[in-house]
Design a protein around this motif. Sequence first.
Motif, PDB file in Angstrom:
ATOM      1  N   SER A  16      12.925  -1.453 -77.726  1.00 18.12           N
ATOM      2  CA  SER A  16      13.319  -0.199 -78.402  1.00 18.12           C
ATOM      3  C   SER A  16      14.414   0.529 -77.653  1.00 18.12           C
ATOM      4  O   SER A  16      14.543   1.750 -77.750  1.00 18.12           O
ATOM      5  CB  SER A  16      12.099   0.730 -78.583  1.00 18.12           C
ATOM      6  OG  SER A  16      11.081   0.099 -79.322  1.00 18.12           O
ATOM      7  N   LYS A  17      15.180  -0.175 -76.895  1.00 12.11           N
ATOM      8  CA  LYS A  17      16.303   0.417 -76.180  1.00 12.11           C
ATOM      9  C   LYS A  17      17.555  -0.389 -76.471  1.00 12.11           C
ATOM     10  O   LYS A  17      17.491  -1.596 -76.743  1.00 12.11           O
ATOM     11  CB  LYS A  17      16.062   0.437 -74.676  1.00 12.11           C
ATOM     12  CG  LYS A  17      14.939   1.354 -74.247  1.00 12.11           C
ATOM     13  CD  LYS A  17      14.813   1.371 -72.724  1.00 12.11           C
ATOM     14  CE  LYS A  17      13.689   2.323 -72.274  1.00 12.11           C
ATOM     15  NZ  LYS A  17      13.569   2.365 -70.807  1.00 12.11           N
ATOM     16  N   VAL A  18      18.683   0.302 -76.388  1.00 10.17           N
ATOM     17  CA  VAL A  18      19.968  -0.369 -76.532  1.00 10.17           C
ATOM     18  C   VAL A  18      20.489  -0.655 -75.137  1.00 10.17           C
ATOM     19  O   VAL A  18      20.756   0.272 -74.355  1.00 10.17           O
ATOM     20  CB  VAL A  18      20.947   0.512 -77.329  1.00 10.17           C
ATOM     21  CG1 VAL A  18      22.280  -0.212 -77.467  1.00 10.17           C
ATOM     22  CG2 VAL A  18      20.387   0.864 -78.703  1.00 10.17           C
ATOM     23  N   ILE A  19      20.636  -1.933 -74.828  1.00  8.21           N
ATOM     24  CA  ILE A  19      21.003  -2.361 -73.476  1.00  8.21           C
ATOM     25  C   ILE A  19      22.384  -2.984 -73.511  1.00  8.21           C
ATOM     26  O   ILE A  19      22.666  -3.881 -74.312  1.00  8.21           O
ATOM     27  CB  ILE A  19      19.992  -3.375 -72.917  1.00  8.21           C
ATOM     28  CG1 ILE A  19      18.582  -2.776 -72.914  1.00  8.21           C
ATOM     29  CG2 ILE A  19      20.404  -3.822 -71.517  1.00  8.21           C
ATOM     30  CD1 ILE A  19      18.440  -1.547 -72.046  1.00  8.21           C
ATOM     31  N   GLY A  20      23.257  -2.479 -72.643  1.00  9.55           N
ATOM     32  CA  GLY A  20      24.543  -3.126 -72.394  1.00  9.55           C
ATOM     33  C   GLY A  20      24.442  -3.918 -71.101  1.00  9.55           C
ATOM     34  O   GLY A  20      24.129  -3.353 -70.052  1.00  9.55           O
ATOM     35  N   ARG A  21      24.652  -5.213 -71.152  1.00 11.16           N
ATOM     36  CA  ARG A  21      24.387  -6.087 -69.988  1.00 11.16           C
ATOM     37  C   ARG A  21      25.619  -6.908 -69.650  1.00 11.16           C
ATOM     38  O   ARG A  21      26.304  -7.405 -70.550  1.00 11.16           O
ATOM     39  CB  ARG A  21      23.226  -7.001 -70.298  1.00 11.16           C
ATOM     40  CG  ARG A  21      22.850  -7.975 -69.173  1.00 11.16           C
ATOM     41  CD  ARG A  21      21.696  -8.875 -69.587  1.00 11.16           C
ATOM     42  NE  ARG A  21      20.447  -8.139 -69.732  1.00 11.16           N
ATOM     43  CZ  ARG A  21      19.724  -8.096 -70.831  1.00 11.16           C
ATOM     44  NH1 ARG A  21      20.161  -8.744 -71.899  1.00 11.16           N
ATOM     45  NH2 ARG A  21      18.604  -7.416 -70.893  1.00 11.16           N
ATOM     46  N   SER A  22      25.847  -7.048 -68.335  1.00 13.60           N
ATOM     47  CA  SER A  22      26.915  -7.925 -67.823  1.00 13.60           C
ATOM     48  C   SER A  22      26.305  -8.890 -66.816  1.00 13.60           C
ATOM     49  O   SER A  22      25.550  -8.480 -65.915  1.00 13.60           O
ATOM     50  CB  SER A  22      28.022  -7.113 -67.144  1.00 13.60           C
ATOM     51  OG  SER A  22      28.629  -6.241 -68.058  1.00 13.60           O
ATOM     52  N   ILE A  23      26.599 -10.180 -66.967  1.00 13.73           N
ATOM     53  CA  ILE A  23      26.077 -11.223 -66.052  1.00 13.73           C
ATOM     54  C   ILE A  23      27.272 -11.817 -65.313  1.00 13.73           C
ATOM     55  O   ILE A  23      28.160 -12.404 -65.938  1.00 13.73           O
ATOM     56  CB  ILE A  23      25.317 -12.302 -66.834  1.00 13.73           C
ATOM     57  CG1 ILE A  23      24.142 -11.668 -67.600  1.00 13.73           C
ATOM     58  CG2 ILE A  23      24.825 -13.400 -65.900  1.00 13.73           C
ATOM     59  CD1 ILE A  23      23.378 -12.642 -68.470  1.00 13.73           C
ATOM     60  N   PHE A  24      27.262 -11.617 -63.975  1.00 14.25           N
ATOM     61  CA  PHE A  24      28.363 -12.105 -63.124  1.00 14.25           C
ATOM     62  C   PHE A  24      27.839 -13.262 -62.287  1.00 14.25           C
ATOM     63  O   PHE A  24      26.974 -13.068 -61.404  1.00 14.25           O
ATOM     64  CB  PHE A  24      28.856 -11.009 -62.181  1.00 14.25           C
ATOM     65  CG  PHE A  24      29.348  -9.776 -62.876  1.00 14.25           C
ATOM     66  CD1 PHE A  24      30.679  -9.654 -63.202  1.00 14.25           C
ATOM     67  CD2 PHE A  24      28.466  -8.743 -63.196  1.00 14.25           C
ATOM     68  CE1 PHE A  24      31.117  -8.501 -63.834  1.00 14.25           C
ATOM     69  CE2 PHE A  24      28.907  -7.608 -63.829  1.00 14.25           C
ATOM     70  CZ  PHE A  24      30.243  -7.489 -64.159  1.00 14.25           C
ATOM     71  N   PRO A  25      28.222 -14.477 -62.508  1.00 14.15           N
ATOM     72  CA  PRO A  25      27.748 -15.610 -61.678  1.00 14.15           C
ATOM     73  C   PRO A  25      28.136 -15.402 -60.203  1.00 14.15           C
ATOM     74  O   PRO A  25      29.243 -14.940 -59.905  1.00 14.15           O
ATOM     75  CB  PRO A  25      28.466 -16.809 -62.287  1.00 14.15           C
ATOM     76  CG  PRO A  25      28.820 -16.379 -63.685  1.00 14.15           C
ATOM     77  CD  PRO A  25      29.114 -14.926 -63.578  1.00 14.15           C
ATOM     78  N   THR A  26      27.199 -15.733 -59.288  1.00 10.10           N
ATOM     79  CA  THR A  26      27.495 -15.662 -57.832  1.00 10.10           C
ATOM     80  C   THR A  26      27.808 -17.071 -57.359  1.00 10.10           C
ATOM     81  O   THR A  26      27.061 -18.017 -57.623  1.00 10.10           O
ATOM     82  CB  THR A  26      26.312 -15.086 -57.067  1.00 10.10           C
ATOM     83  OG1 THR A  26      25.160 -15.885 -57.308  1.00 10.10           O
ATOM     84  CG2 THR A  26      26.020 -13.650 -57.524  1.00 10.10           C
ATOM     85  N   ILE A  27      28.891 -17.216 -56.622  1.00 15.27           N
ATOM     86  CA  ILE A  27      29.429 -18.521 -56.223  1.00 15.27           C
ATOM     87  C   ILE A  27      29.254 -18.698 -54.711  1.00 15.27           C
ATOM     88  O   ILE A  27      29.438 -17.756 -53.925  1.00 15.27           O
ATOM     89  CB  ILE A  27      30.915 -18.628 -56.589  1.00 15.27           C
ATOM     90  CG1 ILE A  27      31.132 -18.207 -58.068  1.00 15.27           C
ATOM     91  CG2 ILE A  27      31.422 -20.047 -56.386  1.00 15.27           C
ATOM     92  CD1 ILE A  27      30.375 -19.031 -59.044  1.00 15.27           C
ATOM     93  N   ALA A  28      28.870 -19.863 -54.364  1.00 13.53           N
ATOM     94  CA  ALA A  28      28.809 -20.201 -52.911  1.00 13.53           C
ATOM     95  C   ALA A  28      30.238 -20.376 -52.427  1.00 13.53           C
ATOM     96  O   ALA A  28      30.788 -21.481 -52.432  1.00 13.53           O
ATOM     97  CB  ALA A  28      27.993 -21.478 -52.679  1.00 13.53           C
ATOM     98  N   SER A  29      30.799 -19.277 -51.974  1.00 14.89           N
ATOM     99  CA  SER A  29      32.221 -19.301 -51.626  1.00 14.89           C
ATOM    100  C   SER A  29      32.496 -19.664 -50.171  1.00 14.89           C
ATOM    101  O   SER A  29      33.631 -19.926 -49.795  1.00 14.89           O
ATOM    102  CB  SER A  29      32.826 -17.914 -51.935  1.00 14.89           C
ATOM    103  OG  SER A  29      32.125 -16.917 -51.220  1.00 14.89           O
ATOM    104  N   SER A  30      31.398 -19.684 -49.355  1.00  9.87           N
ATOM    105  CA  SER A  30      31.612 -20.005 -47.920  1.00  9.87           C
ATOM    106  C   SER A  30      30.445 -20.837 -47.406  1.00  9.87           C
ATOM    107  O   SER A  30      29.365 -20.853 -48.006  1.00  9.87           O
ATOM    108  CB  SER A  30      31.755 -18.708 -47.109  1.00  9.87           C
ATOM    109  OG  SER A  30      30.544 -17.976 -47.154  1.00  9.87           O
ATOM    110  N   ASP A  31      30.665 -21.464 -46.308  1.00 14.75           N
ATOM    111  CA  ASP A  31      29.611 -22.300 -45.708  1.00 14.75           C
ATOM    112  C   ASP A  31      28.449 -21.441 -45.237  1.00 14.75           C
ATOM    113  O   ASP A  31      27.296 -21.896 -45.214  1.00 14.75           O
ATOM    114  CB  ASP A  31      30.160 -23.084 -44.511  1.00 14.75           C
ATOM    115  CG  ASP A  31      31.184 -24.142 -44.953  1.00 14.75           C
ATOM    116  OD1 ASP A  31      31.102 -24.540 -46.163  1.00 14.75           O
ATOM    117  OD2 ASP A  31      32.045 -24.524 -44.163  1.00 14.75           O
ATOM    118  N   VAL A  32      28.746 -20.194 -44.886  1.00 13.43           N
ATOM    119  CA  VAL A  32      27.672 -19.300 -44.435  1.00 13.43           C
ATOM    120  C   VAL A  32      26.689 -19.083 -45.571  1.00 13.43           C
ATOM    121  O   VAL A  32      25.479 -19.135 -45.393  1.00 13.43           O
ATOM    122  CB  VAL A  32      28.255 -17.954 -43.954  1.00 13.43           C
ATOM    123  CG1 VAL A  32      27.135 -16.989 -43.599  1.00 13.43           C
ATOM    124  CG2 VAL A  32      29.153 -18.163 -42.775  1.00 13.43           C
ATOM    125  N   CYS A  33      27.233 -18.823 -46.769  1.00 11.99           N
ATOM    126  CA  CYS A  33      26.369 -18.592 -47.939  1.00 11.99           C
ATOM    127  C   CYS A  33      25.585 -19.850 -48.267  1.00 11.99           C
ATOM    128  O   CYS A  33      24.389 -19.797 -48.583  1.00 11.99           O
ATOM    129  CB  CYS A  33      27.199 -18.173 -49.144  1.00 11.99           C
ATOM    130  SG  CYS A  33      27.949 -16.552 -48.978  1.00 11.99           S
TER     131      CYS A  33
END
Length: 675
Positions: A136-153
């Motif tokens: 019963s709510k109007v939801i605005g949603r954004s999904i941002f993929p997270t990328i393994a951009s470094s060896d640390v991650c």
Amino acid sequence: MNLFRYQSLGSTALVFAGALVLSLSFFAISLWEFSRTEADDRARTVQLAEAFVKQYATSHSEDMPLPAAFRRMGLENFLQTRVGDTAHAPMKIRVPGPPGRELGFTESSSHVAQKISKIAESKDVAIQHELRIENSKVIGRSIFPTIASSDVCVSCHNRELGEDVYQAGDVMGAFVVESDLTGYVVRSLAYSGVAFGLILLVYQFLAIRENRRTRAIVQLESEVQLERQRREAEAYSNFVLSHDSLTGLVRRSVFMEKLRSECSECLEHGFYLALVDLDDFKSINDSMGHDAGDALLIAVGDRLQKIAMGAAGLAARLGGDEFAILLPKSVHFPTTDSIGSKIVELVRQEVNHNNFSIRPRCSVGLIACGPGDFHNTKSLLKYADAALYVAKNSGKNQYCQFDDQVLKDLKRRSLITNALPKAIRNDELEVALQPKVCLSSGAPIEFETLARWNLDSKSVSPAEFVRIAEETGSILDLDLATLTKGARFAAATSHVIGAPVRISSNVSALGFRTPHIAEKIATCLDRAGFPADCLTIEVTESVLVENIASANESLSSLRASGVRIALDDFGAGYSSLQYLQQLVFDEIKIDRSFLQNITEDNEKHFLFLKIVEMAKGLNKEVVVEGIETQAQLDLALSSGARLGQGYLFSQPMNRTECLDYLQRSVGQQTRSQLG
């Protein structure tokens, strides 16, 4: 008014639909714009948090990995700046991993979990935005993929998972940022509803004004239409009242008004007045029918209208077969002769109707009124009518202009018209008697009574005063006065000579239009003391033309009383075998015109013989009129006719002469019997 109501309902429906479309469009655009702004805001928040995390990770060595929960902490830190900011919708951020590989956070929404699984499997790094209604709510949603951009991650995540799952470039999870747009949607719907209501209110206000204006216009148009209809009805009524329904010409009243106007103005050139009367119109009605008569009247009306319109004049039908034209003097008609000849020529052109060919004729009476002449309408009409009278009595089919001679004749006619009824009432008329004789012996059989009159000690021609009596309605009084005086003389003479004296007397066709004519004749005989069986009533064929049934009834009544009936002037007018078959009569008087220029070998003689033969075949007595010579007497005798009348035997005699004539005749008969 029903059409107006339906149009109003249709307009209201259209405005309602338009207002709804505008309100919904406002809501949709507003929601789209706000959701786009919120999506941009979510993206900036994620970018700031990501930059913070990268910066923090750079400042640490690989031996000190950055836990995934730290990411959430960074994001939540940035969200603190939005607290109390009413310009933005409330926002939530979470960083779930793919289902089964979560690092400290498990995604509760199966929908989002499926989204992240697909992103991880496809390694799709595109940002996904969506607007949904959930719980019963109007939801605005954004999904941002997270990328393994470094060896640390990579090493950090693999260590937490306890196995080598990720490599550099893999999707390890997603930033899920949600904005609760319910409040904004509610506010936008409220604003749209208010806008919708305002639009309807404005329309209603404008519609009320427009309706009032429209109703006023409609009312005005209705009033204008009613006034137009009233004027048209009035104009039509005036036209019907002022114009003849058959010919379309103006009636007498309009013509008289125009004539009065012409008489009252001092015209520069003067004008002409013409009265037109069709000749023998009644015979056309009787022989061809009233439809043919109407067709003739219409054709003549059109022709006279053509003359009038061509010279800026006016043509009218005064009644019956009488017309009138009023024309200004002009180059078209400079003289009365030009008008008279034009009318006579145009009227006598052939008229075709239902295979009938009608050749009409007319008589025209004309009068010219010059500039400055003063006349009143009555005198003009009287003068024109006097000229018409002359044209009629001069042979018809011609025109006559009013002049001094016509004026003299008019005065003479007016004098006779006024004096004749008085003379009849005062018993001033005399009677002349002309004998009908036996052709073989010359003995008188009967005496025809003829009216004679002296006016101012001067004799008036019977042809003159009898015609005027017929025209003025005095003819029956004249006929009855003549009959009475003749009957009195015959009754007195019968006692003198000791023998019955028979008389005959004329009764005009106009007299037989009078009710109870038989009773009137019987009254005259009673007053004179004269027996009905000694009287012969002479009638012309025109009596039958008027009304054969009524005439036969009156004549039968007379015959029942003993009066004989003679058909006078046979062959001069409407002669028809039909009349001979239908009329009850005892005697036929052959018109004097048959004996004029008759010889033993011409067609007149042959026709004369056949008429006598036919009359004898019908068992009718035959009287030959107009015998003036011995040759005519010989022809009459050779035909087999028994009785005759004419100057050869005697001219009309006054009562004294007639008494002497009878006494001589009785004496001769006595001497013949003694001898």
